[in-house]
Design a protein around this motif. Structure first.
Motif, PDB file in Angstrom:
ATOM      1  N   ALA A  31       0.757  -1.144   0.040  1.00 54.16           N
ATOM      2  CA  ALA A  31       0.095   0.009   0.132  1.00 54.16           C
ATOM      3  C   ALA A  31       0.695   1.350   0.076  1.00 54.16           C
ATOM      4  O   ALA A  31       0.378   2.207  -0.296  1.00 54.16           O
ATOM      5  CB  ALA A  31      -0.856  -0.026   1.298  1.00 54.16           C
ATOM      6  N   ILE A  32       2.084   1.169   0.484  1.00 60.00           N
ATOM      7  CA  ILE A  32       2.673   2.532   0.615  1.00 60.00           C
ATOM      8  C   ILE A  32       4.280   2.580   0.065  1.00 60.00           C
ATOM      9  O   ILE A  32       4.569   3.303  -0.868  1.00 60.00           O
ATOM     10  CB  ILE A  32       3.087   2.749   2.297  1.00 60.00           C
ATOM     11  N   VAL A  33       4.837   1.455   0.232  1.00 58.87           N
ATOM     12  CA  VAL A  33       6.551   0.987  -0.055  1.00 58.87           C
ATOM     13  C   VAL A  33       6.473   1.162  -1.782  1.00 58.87           C
ATOM     14  O   VAL A  33       6.905   1.927  -2.176  1.00 58.87           O
ATOM     15  CB  VAL A  33       7.105   0.162   0.683  1.00 58.87           C
ATOM     16  N   MET A  34       5.627   0.240  -2.177  1.00 58.19           N
ATOM     17  CA  MET A  34       5.679   0.162  -3.857  1.00 58.19           C
ATOM     18  C   MET A  34       5.305   1.298  -4.492  1.00 58.19           C
ATOM     19  O   MET A  34       5.821   1.641  -5.429  1.00 58.19           O
ATOM     20  CB  MET A  34       4.914  -1.127  -4.215  1.00 58.19           C
ATOM     21  N   PRO A  35       4.264   1.922  -3.930  1.00 60.13           N
ATOM     22  CA  PRO A  35       3.685   3.148  -4.815  1.00 60.13           C
ATOM     23  C   PRO A  35       4.956   4.362  -4.618  1.00 60.13           C
ATOM     24  O   PRO A  35       5.193   5.121  -5.636  1.00 60.13           O
ATOM     25  CB  PRO A  35       2.448   3.818  -3.941  1.00 60.13           C
ATOM     26  N   PHE A  36       5.659   4.323  -3.596  1.00 61.31           N
ATOM     27  CA  PHE A  36       6.841   5.561  -3.748  1.00 61.31           C
ATOM     28  C   PHE A  36       7.854   5.090  -4.483  1.00 61.31           C
ATOM     29  O   PHE A  36       8.238   6.022  -5.310  1.00 61.31           O
ATOM     30  CB  PHE A  36       7.329   5.220  -1.949  1.00 61.31           C
ATOM     31  N   PHE A  37       8.021   3.917  -4.723  1.00 55.26           N
ATOM     32  CA  PHE A  37       9.222   3.416  -5.588  1.00 55.26           C
ATOM     33  C   PHE A  37       8.639   3.648  -7.007  1.00 55.26           C
ATOM     34  O   PHE A  37       9.434   3.960  -8.045  1.00 55.26           O
ATOM     35  CB  PHE A  37       9.829   2.027  -5.404  1.00 55.26           C
ATOM     36  N   GLN A  38       7.495   3.359  -7.342  1.00 55.41           N
ATOM     37  CA  GLN A  38       6.572   3.567  -8.594  1.00 55.41           C
ATOM     38  C   GLN A  38       6.772   5.079  -8.868  1.00 55.41           C
ATOM     39  O   GLN A  38       6.874   5.598 -10.340  1.00 55.41           O
ATOM     40  CB  GLN A  38       5.291   3.199  -8.403  1.00 55.41           C
ATOM     41  N   ALA A  39       6.516   6.052  -7.848  1.00 53.78           N
ATOM     42  CA  ALA A  39       6.580   7.437  -8.272  1.00 53.78           C
ATOM     43  C   ALA A  39       8.250   7.622  -8.454  1.00 53.78           C
ATOM     44  O   ALA A  39       8.420   8.920  -9.279  1.00 53.78           O
ATOM     45  CB  ALA A  39       6.273   8.249  -7.090  1.00 53.78           C
ATOM     46  N   LEU A  40       9.157   7.144  -8.261  1.00 51.72           N
ATOM     47  CA  LEU A  40      10.638   7.119  -8.723  1.00 51.72           C
ATOM     48  C   LEU A  40      10.719   6.854  -9.763  1.00 51.72           C
ATOM     49  O   LEU A  40      11.815   7.128 -10.235  1.00 51.72           O
ATOM     50  CB  LEU A  40      11.578   6.474  -7.618  1.00 51.72           C
ATOM     51  N   GLY A  41       9.524   6.032 -10.454  1.00 55.51           N
ATOM     52  CA  GLY A  41      10.202   5.732 -12.053  1.00 55.51           C
ATOM     53  C   GLY A  41      10.427   4.354 -12.191  1.00 55.51           C
ATOM     54  O   GLY A  41      10.430   3.843 -13.200  1.00 55.51           O
ATOM     55  N   TYR A  42      10.348   3.516 -11.223  1.00 51.97           N
ATOM     56  CA  TYR A  42      10.736   1.908 -11.242  1.00 51.97           C
ATOM     57  C   TYR A  42       9.599   1.313 -11.654  1.00 51.97           C
ATOM     58  O   TYR A  42       8.493   1.486 -10.843  1.00 51.97           O
ATOM     59  CB  TYR A  42      11.483   1.517 -10.139  1.00 51.97           C
ATOM     60  N   ASP A  43       9.517   0.259 -12.300  1.00 48.93           N
ATOM     61  CA  ASP A  43       8.547  -0.737 -12.882  1.00 48.93           C
ATOM     62  C   ASP A  43       8.627  -1.825 -11.575  1.00 48.93           C
ATOM     63  O   ASP A  43       9.265  -2.586 -11.478  1.00 48.93           O
ATOM     64  CB  ASP A  43       8.828  -1.261 -14.102  1.00 48.93           C
ATOM     65  N   VAL A  44       7.614  -1.580 -10.644  1.00 51.37           N
ATOM     66  CA  VAL A  44       7.556  -2.297  -9.338  1.00 51.37           C
ATOM     67  C   VAL A  44       7.049  -3.863  -9.700  1.00 51.37           C
ATOM     68  O   VAL A  44       7.040  -4.429  -8.871  1.00 51.37           O
ATOM     69  CB  VAL A  44       6.865  -1.706  -8.335  1.00 51.37           C
ATOM     70  N   PHE A  45       6.561  -4.137 -10.833  1.00 47.90           N
ATOM     71  CA  PHE A  45       6.035  -5.129 -11.261  1.00 47.90           C
ATOM     72  C   PHE A  45       6.800  -5.866 -12.101  1.00 47.90           C
ATOM     73  O   PHE A  45       6.491  -7.140 -12.690  1.00 47.90           O
ATOM     74  CB  PHE A  45       4.434  -5.019 -11.822  1.00 47.90           C
ATOM     75  N   ASN A  46       8.061  -5.255 -12.495  1.00 47.31           N
ATOM     76  CA  ASN A  46       9.072  -6.052 -13.242  1.00 47.31           C
ATOM     77  C   ASN A  46      10.341  -6.660 -12.384  1.00 47.31           C
ATOM     78  O   ASN A  46      10.997  -5.923 -12.016  1.00 47.31           O
ATOM     79  CB  ASN A  46       9.605  -5.240 -14.302  1.00 47.31           C
ATOM     80  N   PRO A  47      10.424  -7.926 -12.044  1.00 49.84           N
ATOM     81  CA  PRO A  47      11.597  -8.534 -11.221  1.00 49.84           C
ATOM     82  C   PRO A  47      12.767  -8.262 -11.804  1.00 49.84           C
ATOM     83  O   PRO A  47      13.725  -8.451 -10.927  1.00 49.84           O
ATOM     84  CB  PRO A  47      10.968  -9.983 -11.215  1.00 49.84           C
TER      85      PRO A  47
END
Length: 361
Positions: A31-47
């Motif tokens: 709910a919190i950490v993944m959206p933060f790194f998503q905002a940094l431009g990283y594809d959080v669903f790409n391992p």
């Protein structure tokens, strides 16, 4: 940068609405950490870019995992360890500390979704420092912190650039924290140091005690003078080159920066807001009529030292700063204005003057 700043604010607002329902580490990550790194431009669903449960064997320990690793060309560049939003962060996590020296990662991050701590190896190469070079609370972001966070965006990430400024950032933040503490209440060693600069006699205990309130007062006067300088610059920028203000110091009993019997602490930001309002009302109403009354929820600016004549309530909250003007009979009808810094209240001069008009003699 404006878009990125807005994304961070949206995350902060999201946290405020749901933090009471987040009780586990997994919920914190999703709910919190993944959206933060998503905002940094990283594809959080790409391992291949944002790898969960990253494994690296360390010595005789096999199969240990760090929560996430940000990868570039298959190699970790940032290690991330997460805790639940309900947990306080320790100095560093043992997995991060062990992994740091055995991977190519130059940075590691420890977070509980609210606080983020960034580590590198300033003290000893390939050994993670025990103290972070940069940290922030996402609910209490400042502009200078946002610019530092932006360096970790995928599009602008540069190891050498971040490393070159990490040492300065670490000690600058430590200095600011120390000076902020001394501003609130000068410690004995700090007081002794300053006494040594201004007094040639023997520094007995009685002398130190005598100078303590003088130093405390002097620090606050410097603060007030800096506020005056900022106000003069801001007011003159509006086009009146003849504008000049010299804010009188509030009455001694009206300036309290220490905790009072009600557990209320009047902050430098609140005092600055009070100062700005006094200057904005210069020539409109006598400054001797303007007082303040602080409480735990908000900071009151009042007239004639009576709470019944409050004109402005100032709120410094984690997600936003705003004022409420006493320009209507009910809260729903009253004007609410948001600002970033106390000096921004200059922009609301007309509304503030209009609020005071009913009390003008």
């Amino acid at each position: 940068m404006e878009k990125f700043t807005e994304q961070l604010k949206n995350i902060a607002n999201r946290i405020l609405t749901m933090k009471d329902s987040i009780t586990t580490e997994e919920a914190t990550k999703t709910a919190i950490v993944m959206p933060f790194f998503q905002a940094l431009g990283y594809d959080v669903f790409n391992p291949l870019e944002f790898c969960p449960e990253f494994t690296a064997d360390v010595g005789i320990k096999k199969g240990e995992k760090v929560d996430y690793a940000i990868l570039a060309d298959g190699e970790p560049i940032i290690l991330i360890e997460c805790k639940s939003i309900t947990e306080k962060l320790l100095k560093h996590d043992s997995q991060l500390f062990r992994y740091f020296g055995t991977t190519s990662s130059k940075f590691s991050i420890l977070t509980n979704g609210l606080e983020y701590r960034f580590y590198t190896d300033l003290e000893e190469t390939n050994k993670m420092d025990t103290t972070p070079f940069f940290s922030f609370n996402i609910l209490e972001l400042r502009d200078n912190q946002i610019s530092e966070i932006a360096k970790f965006r995928k599009e602008s990430f540069d190891v050498d650039n971040i490393t070159s400024t990490a040492s300065e950032l670490k000690y600058l933040n430590a200095l600011k924290s120390y000076l902020s503490e001394q501003f609130e209440s000068p410690g004995e060693e700090f007081t002794k140091f300053l006494v040594n600069q201004i007094y040639d006699g023997t520094k007995t205990k009685n002398i130190i005690e005598k100078f303590t309130p003088i130093i405390n007062k002097g620090i606050k006067q410097i603060f007030n003078e800096k506020v005056n300088d900022k106000l003069n610059a801001a007011l003159k920028s509006t086009g009146d080159a003849n504008v000049s203000v010299n804010l009188p110091e509030p009455p001694e009993e009206n300036v309290e920066s220490k905790e009072d019997d009600g557990g209320v602490i009047t902050t430098p930001e609140e005092l600055e807001a009070y100062s700005v309002v006094k200057v904005l009302l210069k020539g409109i109403i006598s400054p001797d009529r303007i007082f303040y009354r602080d409480n735990k929820s908000y900071f009151n600016i009042i007239l004639d030292n009576t709470i019944r004549r409050w004109i402005i309530r100032v709120y410094f909250e984690r997600s936003r700063n705003y004022i409420v003007l006493n320009d209507a009979p009910t809260d729903k009808e009253r004007t609410t204005l948001e600002f970033q810094q106390p000096i921004d209240l200059v922009d609301f001069r007309d509304q503030i003057v209009k609020t005071v008009e009913p009390y003008m003699e």
